[in-house]
Design a protein around this motif. Structure first.
Motif, PDB file in Angstrom:
ATOM      1  N   GLU A   1       0.837  -1.205   0.000  1.00 20.70           N
ATOM      2  CA  GLU A   1       0.000   0.000   0.000  1.00 20.70           C
ATOM      3  C   GLU A   1       0.871   1.255   0.000  1.00 20.70           C
ATOM      4  O   GLU A   1       0.624   2.202  -0.760  1.00 20.70           O
ATOM      5  CB  GLU A   1      -0.900   0.018   1.229  1.00 20.70           C
ATOM      6  N   GLY A   2       1.883   1.255   0.874  1.00 22.41           N
ATOM      7  CA  GLY A   2       2.751   2.417   0.959  1.00 22.41           C
ATOM      8  C   GLY A   2       3.503   2.678  -0.340  1.00 22.41           C
ATOM      9  O   GLY A   2       3.615   3.827  -0.786  1.00 22.41           O
ATOM     10  N   LEU A   3       4.010   1.608  -0.959  1.00 18.49           N
ATOM     11  CA  LEU A   3       4.720   1.764  -2.228  1.00 18.49           C
ATOM     12  C   LEU A   3       3.804   2.339  -3.309  1.00 18.49           C
ATOM     13  O   LEU A   3       4.243   3.155  -4.127  1.00 18.49           O
ATOM     14  CB  LEU A   3       5.263   0.407  -2.688  1.00 18.49           C
TER      15      LEU A   3
ATOM     16  N   VAL B   1       3.437   6.094  -2.646  1.00 12.89           N
ATOM     17  CA  VAL B   1       4.693   6.788  -2.950  1.00 12.89           C
ATOM     18  C   VAL B   1       4.945   6.821  -4.457  1.00 12.89           C
ATOM     19  O   VAL B   1       5.327   7.864  -5.017  1.00 12.89           O
ATOM     20  CB  VAL B   1       5.870   6.112  -2.217  1.00 12.89           C
ATOM     21  N   ALA B   2       4.722   5.695  -5.132  1.00 11.93           N
ATOM     22  CA  ALA B   2       4.954   5.629  -6.575  1.00 11.93           C
ATOM     23  C   ALA B   2       4.034   6.594  -7.315  1.00 11.93           C
ATOM     24  O   ALA B   2       4.462   7.286  -8.255  1.00 11.93           O
ATOM     25  CB  ALA B   2       4.729   4.204  -7.074  1.00 11.93           C
ATOM     26  N   ALA B   3       2.772   6.664  -6.902  1.00 10.15           N
ATOM     27  CA  ALA B   3       1.830   7.582  -7.557  1.00 10.15           C
ATOM     28  C   ALA B   3       2.260   9.034  -7.377  1.00 10.15           C
ATOM     29  O   ALA B   3       2.189   9.841  -8.313  1.00 10.15           O
ATOM     30  CB  ALA B   3       0.426   7.368  -7.000  1.00 10.15           C
TER      31      ALA B   3
ATOM     32  N   GLY C   1       3.557  11.547 -10.338  1.00  6.88           N
ATOM     33  CA  GLY C   1       2.490  12.515 -10.553  1.00  6.88           C
ATOM     34  C   GLY C   1       1.193  11.897 -11.041  1.00  6.88           C
ATOM     35  O   GLY C   1       0.403  12.570 -11.708  1.00  6.88           O
ATOM     36  N   ALA C   2       0.966  10.637 -10.705  1.00  9.41           N
ATOM     37  CA  ALA C   2      -0.252   9.954 -11.137  1.00  9.41           C
ATOM     38  C   ALA C   2      -1.355  10.111 -10.093  1.00  9.41           C
ATOM     39  O   ALA C   2      -1.109  10.523  -8.953  1.00  9.41           O
ATOM     40  CB  ALA C   2       0.030   8.469 -11.362  1.00  9.41           C
ATOM     41  N   THR C   3      -2.581   9.795 -10.498  1.00  8.54           N
ATOM     42  CA  THR C   3      -3.710   9.834  -9.578  1.00  8.54           C
ATOM     43  C   THR C   3      -3.554   8.737  -8.525  1.00  8.54           C
ATOM     44  O   THR C   3      -3.186   7.606  -8.854  1.00  8.54           O
ATOM     45  CB  THR C   3      -5.031   9.616 -10.341  1.00  8.54           C
ATOM     46  N   LEU C   4      -3.818   9.072  -7.276  1.00 10.20           N
ATOM     47  CA  LEU C   4      -3.722   8.066  -6.219  1.00 10.20           C
ATOM     48  C   LEU C   4      -4.724   6.949  -6.485  1.00 10.20           C
ATOM     49  O   LEU C   4      -5.899   7.207  -6.747  1.00 10.20           O
ATOM     50  CB  LEU C   4      -4.002   8.698  -4.861  1.00 10.20           C
TER      51      LEU C   4
ATOM     52  N   GLY D   1      -0.126  -5.483  -8.520  1.00 12.09           N
ATOM     53  CA  GLY D   1      -1.553  -5.778  -8.523  1.00 12.09           C
ATOM     54  C   GLY D   1      -2.404  -4.527  -8.393  1.00 12.09           C
ATOM     55  O   GLY D   1      -3.420  -4.373  -9.084  1.00 12.09           O
ATOM     56  N   ILE D   2      -1.990  -3.628  -7.529  1.00 13.37           N
ATOM     57  CA  ILE D   2      -2.747  -2.390  -7.306  1.00 13.37           C
ATOM     58  C   ILE D   2      -2.800  -1.547  -8.580  1.00 13.37           C
ATOM     59  O   ILE D   2      -3.875  -1.153  -9.040  1.00 13.37           O
ATOM     60  CB  ILE D   2      -2.120  -1.588  -6.146  1.00 13.37           C
ATOM     61  N   PHE D   3      -1.622  -1.281  -9.168  1.00  9.90           N
ATOM     62  CA  PHE D   3      -1.606  -0.437 -10.357  1.00  9.90           C
ATOM     63  C   PHE D   3      -2.142  -1.170 -11.578  1.00  9.90           C
ATOM     64  O   PHE D   3      -2.716  -0.551 -12.477  1.00  9.90           O
ATOM     65  CB  PHE D   3      -0.193   0.087 -10.621  1.00  9.90           C
TER      66      PHE D   3
END
Length: 202
Positions: A26-28, A31-33, A37-40, A102-104
């Motif tokens: 979740e934290g990654l 941070v990556a978003a 500059g991507a949408t959370l 998986g999240i992205f």
């Protein structure tokens, strides 16, 4: 006494080994978003929901795990052995990265399909919880494979925890009062299968 102590030590290790990569993923993602500059992929309130619901219903179930079959056949651990071994640290990093993918992956898949941002985030929240459930079954055994009937069926505590978190996720996804609070949307059959498939893939 030795058996009980080893079981307690194993279960403490399992709780930590489950918590670190699930929170790490979740934290990654957040941070990556931010870095690109991507949408959370999820809102702060949704992250709070995930952590509050799964920590109580899933994480604590590992403290009730029975002793593993080979617990008394193992040699004593070194007194200076760290709680997190090199293998568990490697596993934490690996699983965190799989969670991130998986999240992205689900988030971008939903957006490409033309779903609105709220639906995409709803899918992400459900994907995270499904992956956490899948990983819970994987981490139940530290010294043997989890791919057994006993591993798949789980214990009473695990099944109760999974049942509670599943009911909570269904409420979050489909009950209008929670939809308004957490800005979620109902999920269709295809989207639901994708969410379940992400857990199986993990």
């Amino acid at each position: 006494a030795v058996k009980e102590a080893r079981t307690v030590y194993d279960n403490l290790t399992k709780v930590i080994a489950w918590t670190l990569p699930t929170d790490g993923g979740e934290g990654l993602a957040v941070v990556a978003a931010i870095l690109v500059g991507a949408t959370l992929p999820m809102t702060p309130l949704q992250i709070l929901w995930i952590n509050m619901v799964t920590a109580v219903t899933l994480g604590l179930t590992l403290t009730f795990e029975p002793a593993e079959p080979n617990v008394m056949r193992r040699p004593p651990r070194r007194p200076d052995a760290p709680l997190l071994s090199g293998f568990l640290i490697w596993r934490t990093v690996l699983v965190s990265l799989v969670f991130l993918a998986g999240i992205f992956g689900v988030f971008q898949w939903a957006l490409v399909r033309g779903e609105d941002i709220e639906t995409a985030r709803t899918l992400v929240v459900n994907t995270i919880v499904v992956m956490e459930i899948a990983y819970l079954f994987s981490i139940r055994y530290l010294h043997m494979t989890a791919l057994t009937w006993a591993g798949v069926l789980g214990t009473r505590a695990v099944l109760i925890g999974v049942g509670l978190v599943t009911a909570a996720q269904l409420a979050l996804t489909y009950l209008p009062p929670l939809q308004r609070i957490f800005d979620t949307r109902p999920v269709g059959l295809v989207e639901g299968l994708v969410v379940l498939g992400s857990g199986a893939a993990l």
